[in-house]
Design a protein around this motif. Structure first.
Motif, mmCIF file in Angstrom:
data_model
loop_
_atom_site.group_PDB
_atom_site.id
_atom_site.type_symbol
_atom_site.label_atom_id
_atom_site.label_comp_id
_atom_site.label_asym_id
_atom_site.label_seq_id
_atom_site.Cartn_x
_atom_site.Cartn_y
_atom_site.Cartn_z
ATOM 1 N N PRO A 37 42.815 25.724 55.878
ATOM 2 C CA PRO A 37 41.728 25.889 54.904
ATOM 3 C C PRO A 37 40.666 26.901 55.318
ATOM 4 N N ASP A 38 40.670 27.316 56.585
ATOM 5 C CA ASP A 38 39.687 28.299 57.051
ATOM 6 C C ASP A 38 40.143 29.728 56.784
ATOM 7 N N LEU A 39 41.404 29.923 56.372
ATOM 8 C CA LEU A 39 41.915 31.274 56.157
ATOM 9 C C LEU A 39 41.538 31.814 54.785
ATOM 10 N N HIS A 40 41.506 33.142 54.680
ATOM 11 C CA HIS A 40 41.418 33.791 53.382
ATOM 12 C C HIS A 40 42.779 33.731 52.679
ATOM 13 N N MET A 41 42.757 33.873 51.361
ATOM 14 C CA MET A 41 43.956 34.065 50.556
ATOM 15 C C MET A 41 43.696 35.264 49.669
ATOM 16 N N GLN A 42 44.659 36.168 49.583
ATOM 17 C CA GLN A 42 44.478 37.343 48.727
ATOM 18 C C GLN A 42 45.716 37.564 47.862
ATOM 19 N N THR A 43 45.453 37.973 46.616
ATOM 20 C CA THR A 43 46.534 38.318 45.700
ATOM 21 C C THR A 43 45.948 39.174 44.569
ATOM 22 N N HIS A 44 46.752 39.406 43.535
ATOM 23 C CA HIS A 44 46.328 40.235 42.397
ATOM 24 C C HIS A 44 46.273 39.390 41.134
ATOM 25 N N LEU A 45 45.381 39.787 40.218
ATOM 26 C CA LEU A 45 45.201 39.019 38.989
ATOM 27 C C LEU A 45 44.734 39.915 37.845
ATOM 28 N N SER A 46 45.461 39.858 36.728
ATOM 29 C CA SER A 46 45.004 40.456 35.460
ATOM 30 C C SER A 46 44.554 41.905 35.609
ATOM 31 N N GLU A 47 45.457 42.709 36.177
ATOM 32 C CA GLU A 47 45.169 44.137 36.334
ATOM 33 C C GLU A 47 45.609 44.931 35.117
ATOM 34 N N ASN A 48 46.701 44.489 34.471
ATOM 35 C CA ASN A 48 47.378 45.319 33.489
ATOM 36 C C ASN A 48 47.994 44.406 32.418
ATOM 37 N N HIS A 49 47.981 44.854 31.159
ATOM 38 C CA HIS A 49 48.466 44.003 30.061
ATOM 39 C C HIS A 49 49.940 43.650 30.214
ATOM 40 N N ALA A 50 50.763 44.621 30.635
ATOM 41 C CA ALA A 50 52.191 44.345 30.813
ATOM 42 C C ALA A 50 52.417 43.334 31.934
ATOM 43 N N GLU A 51 51.623 43.432 32.985
ATOM 44 C CA GLU A 51 51.692 42.482 34.105
ATOM 45 C C GLU A 51 51.370 41.066 33.621
ATOM 46 N N ILE A 52 50.340 40.939 32.805
ATOM 47 C CA ILE A 52 49.936 39.628 32.293
ATOM 48 C C ILE A 52 51.046 39.031 31.437
ATOM 49 N N ALA A 53 51.631 39.864 30.554
ATOM 50 C CA ALA A 53 52.695 39.391 29.664
ATOM 51 C C ALA A 53 53.924 38.950 30.462
ATOM 52 N N PHE A 54 54.292 39.711 31.496
ATOM 53 C CA PHE A 54 55.449 39.374 32.324
ATOM 54 C C PHE A 54 55.204 38.071 33.084
ATOM 55 N N THR A 55 53.989 37.898 33.572
ATOM 56 C CA THR A 55 53.644 36.666 34.272
ATOM 57 C C THR A 55 53.790 35.457 33.360
ATOM 58 N N GLN A 56 53.362 35.597 32.108
ATOM 59 C CA GLN A 56 53.477 34.488 31.153
ATOM 60 C C GLN A 56 54.944 34.157 30.865
ATOM 61 N N GLN A 57 55.816 35.198 30.869
ATOM 62 C CA GLN A 57 57.255 34.949 30.701
ATOM 63 C C GLN A 57 57.819 34.163 31.884
ATOM 64 N N LEU A 58 57.381 34.526 33.088
ATOM 65 C CA LEU A 58 57.906 33.895 34.300
ATOM 66 C C LEU A 58 57.369 32.479 34.492
ATOM 67 N N TYR A 59 56.168 32.218 33.979
ATOM 68 C CA TYR A 59 55.536 30.894 34.108
ATOM 69 C C TYR A 59 55.128 30.423 32.705
ATOM 70 N N PRO A 60 56.124 30.122 31.853
ATOM 71 C CA PRO A 60 55.811 29.836 30.444
ATOM 72 C C PRO A 60 54.956 28.586 30.243
ATOM 73 N N TRP A 61 54.908 27.708 31.237
ATOM 74 C CA TRP A 61 54.109 26.493 31.121
ATOM 75 C C TRP A 61 52.615 26.754 31.314
ATOM 76 N N SER A 62 52.260 27.937 31.849
ATOM 77 C CA SER A 62 50.867 28.182 32.231
ATOM 78 C C SER A 62 49.995 28.472 31.016
ATOM 79 N N ARG A 63 48.727 28.065 31.099
ATOM 80 C CA ARG A 63 47.760 28.375 30.041
ATOM 81 C C ARG A 63 47.436 29.865 30.024
ATOM 82 N N ASP A 64 47.428 30.482 31.186
ATOM 83 C CA ASP A 64 47.110 31.898 31.338
ATOM 84 C C ASP A 64 47.479 32.299 32.766
ATOM 85 N N TYR A 65 47.243 33.546 33.121
ATOM 86 C CA TYR A 65 47.623 34.071 34.436
ATOM 87 C C TYR A 65 46.911 33.311 35.563
ATOM 88 N N THR A 66 45.604 33.095 35.415
ATOM 89 C CA THR A 66 44.848 32.398 36.447
ATOM 90 C C THR A 66 45.363 30.983 36.665
#
Length: 437
Positions: A224-253
């Motif tokens: 729990p003391d470590l950082h975590m880093q990733t990417h989020l909501s950079e590009n519309h195509a990225e967001i759409a692809f993420t929703q396809q891969l995780y169809p249960w999710s409310r949104d990317y976040t």
């Protein structure tokens, strides 16, 4: 015990400057002194006062008339992408497949990783940056190379091996188990060694399977003391692809939320196209949205709404970064210049004190390291940048008509680059001079 006394015009921030005249937000000394002992600032203030505490044998270095500030902090950068910076003509997903992933396959070779690590940290120092949050490649050897080089220089850096097990070429894939195992080994080897910090690094939801996301969440719970880093909501195509891969999710976040990746040490690159629900989730968890203006403009991704995110009822914690290689340079001065323009396009302005707060104390606070870096406070590590507002003919000419500190800072931000960086101190040691030898 080595003691150094620096003299110059010192500027350090106490908090966010509300206006250009909010003088209580910063500490400025026209003739300032910084007393450094064994890599830390032990006294700061007016030179005449600090000099009295120096004692016999202190090495005195006079940087007048230049400005001394905390070393710049870059909150999101891909060091393996140095050789694809300035690659033409693609949006995010095409850019990754055309340029990034093939380039990162080279980092299976440990010697290549060590060479690029050395050149990358040279470039950071040349541009006045003393702390970065770095994405390594998927290869364990790339993180080992980065940390070894960083440790040799005694820099405070945060980095992690990328975890990615799908939607990329074979040469840049791990597995859920190997990503977990490699991360655990790297944490044990490097986190807390000298000034090194480890960041758990799932690249983004597209390149990590649900199984790997589970592993990333497990790592966050175990450390729990470590950082975590990733990417989020950079590009519309990225967001759409993420929703396809995780169809249960409310949104990317919601994907990251589901796997337990939000939190006060969680850094989310870009965050351009957030819904109000997503922004609320980031705010409530204390997560950090990382503003990468040169990259967002270069890849045509969109405009980060800095002032709205900062002032909404549930405000976001914000950091700023170059993002190299999607970004277009290594300089935090250039980054905040482009950031100023992005913010202006959204109908707001960022005054120069706010810009310099962001790349020093602001980023340090966002990264939860402000007790160590990002200020010139007594007791902090002596990471310092020396800036020359007359570094080029164009800057010298403009300085003839500059009458205030605010104007000088804005000039440095607008026309400055690595040529404006006269010296850099890393834990009290002159790093730019050493690099040139």
């Amino acid at each position: 015990m080595t003691t150094t006394l620096l003299r110059g015009r010192t500027l350090s921030f106490l908090r966010w400057p509300e206006t250009i005249d909010d003088h209580s937000a910063w500490r400025y000394e026209e003739d300032g002194g910084l007393l450094i002992r064994d890599g830390r600032i032990v006294a700061a203030g007016a030179y005449a006062d600090v000099e009295k505490q120096a004692g016999e044998g202190a090495k005195k270095i006079d940087h007048r008339p230049h400005l001394l500030l905390p070393g710049f902090i870059d909150a999101h950068v891909h060091f393996p992408q140095m050789q694809i910076i300035a690659s033409y003509g693609a949006e995010l997903l095409d850019w990754l497949n055309t340029y990034t992933f093939p380039e990162e396959t080279k980092f299976a070779n440990a010697q290549h990783g060590r060479r690029i690590s050395r050149l990358f940290l040279d470039e950071m120092v040349r541009h006045g940056t003393t702390t970065v949050v770095a994405y390594c490649s998927v290869h364990k050897a790339s993180a080992e190379a980065f940390f070894a080089e960083s440790h040799d220089r005694n820099m405070l850096n945060i980095a992690g091996k990328v975890m990615m097990d799908r939607n990329a070429p074979e040469g840049v894939l791990d597995t859920p188990q190997s990503g977990y195992d490699d991360t655990k080994a790297l944490v044990a080897q490097w986190h807390g060694k000298g000034r090194q910090h480890y960041a758990i690094t799932p690249r983004f939801a597209i390149t990590s399977s649900p199984e790997q996301m589970e592993m990333a969440g497990a790592l966050c719970r175990e450390h729990p003391d470590l950082h975590m880093q990733t990417h989020l909501s950079e590009n519309h195509a990225e967001i759409a692809f993420t929703q396809q891969l995780y169809p249960w999710s409310r949104d990317y976040t919601d994907v990251y939320e589901h796997y337990g990746l939000l939190g006060k040490k969680s850094l989310f690159g870009h965050c351009i196209h957030l819904s109000e629900r997503e922004a609320d989730a980031l705010s409530e968890s204390g997560s950090v949205a990382v503003f990468c203006p040169t990259s967002n403009l270069f890849l045509g991704s969109g405009l980060f709404d800095y002032q709205r995110y900062r002032t909404r009822d549930k405000a976001l914690r914000i950091a700023a970064a170059t993002d190299v290689g999607g970004g277009t340079n290594y300089s935090m001065l250039r980054t905040m210049d482009e950031g100023y323009k992005v913010i202006a396009l959204n109908g707001e302005k960022l005054n120069p004190f706010q810009s310099f707060w962001q790349m020093t104390r602001g980023n340090a606070e966002a990264l939860s390291v402000a007790e160590k870096v990002g200020t010139l406070d007594e007791g902090t590590d002596a990471d310092i940048v020396v800036l020359d507002a007359r570094a080029t003919p164009a800057m010298r000419l403009r300085m003839e008509t500059v009458g205030t500190l605010a104007e000088e800072l804005f000039l440095l931000q607008t026309l400055g680059d690595d040529r404006a960086v006269r010296e850099v101190y890393v834990a009290g040691r002159p790093a730019k001079t050493d690099m040139a030898l």
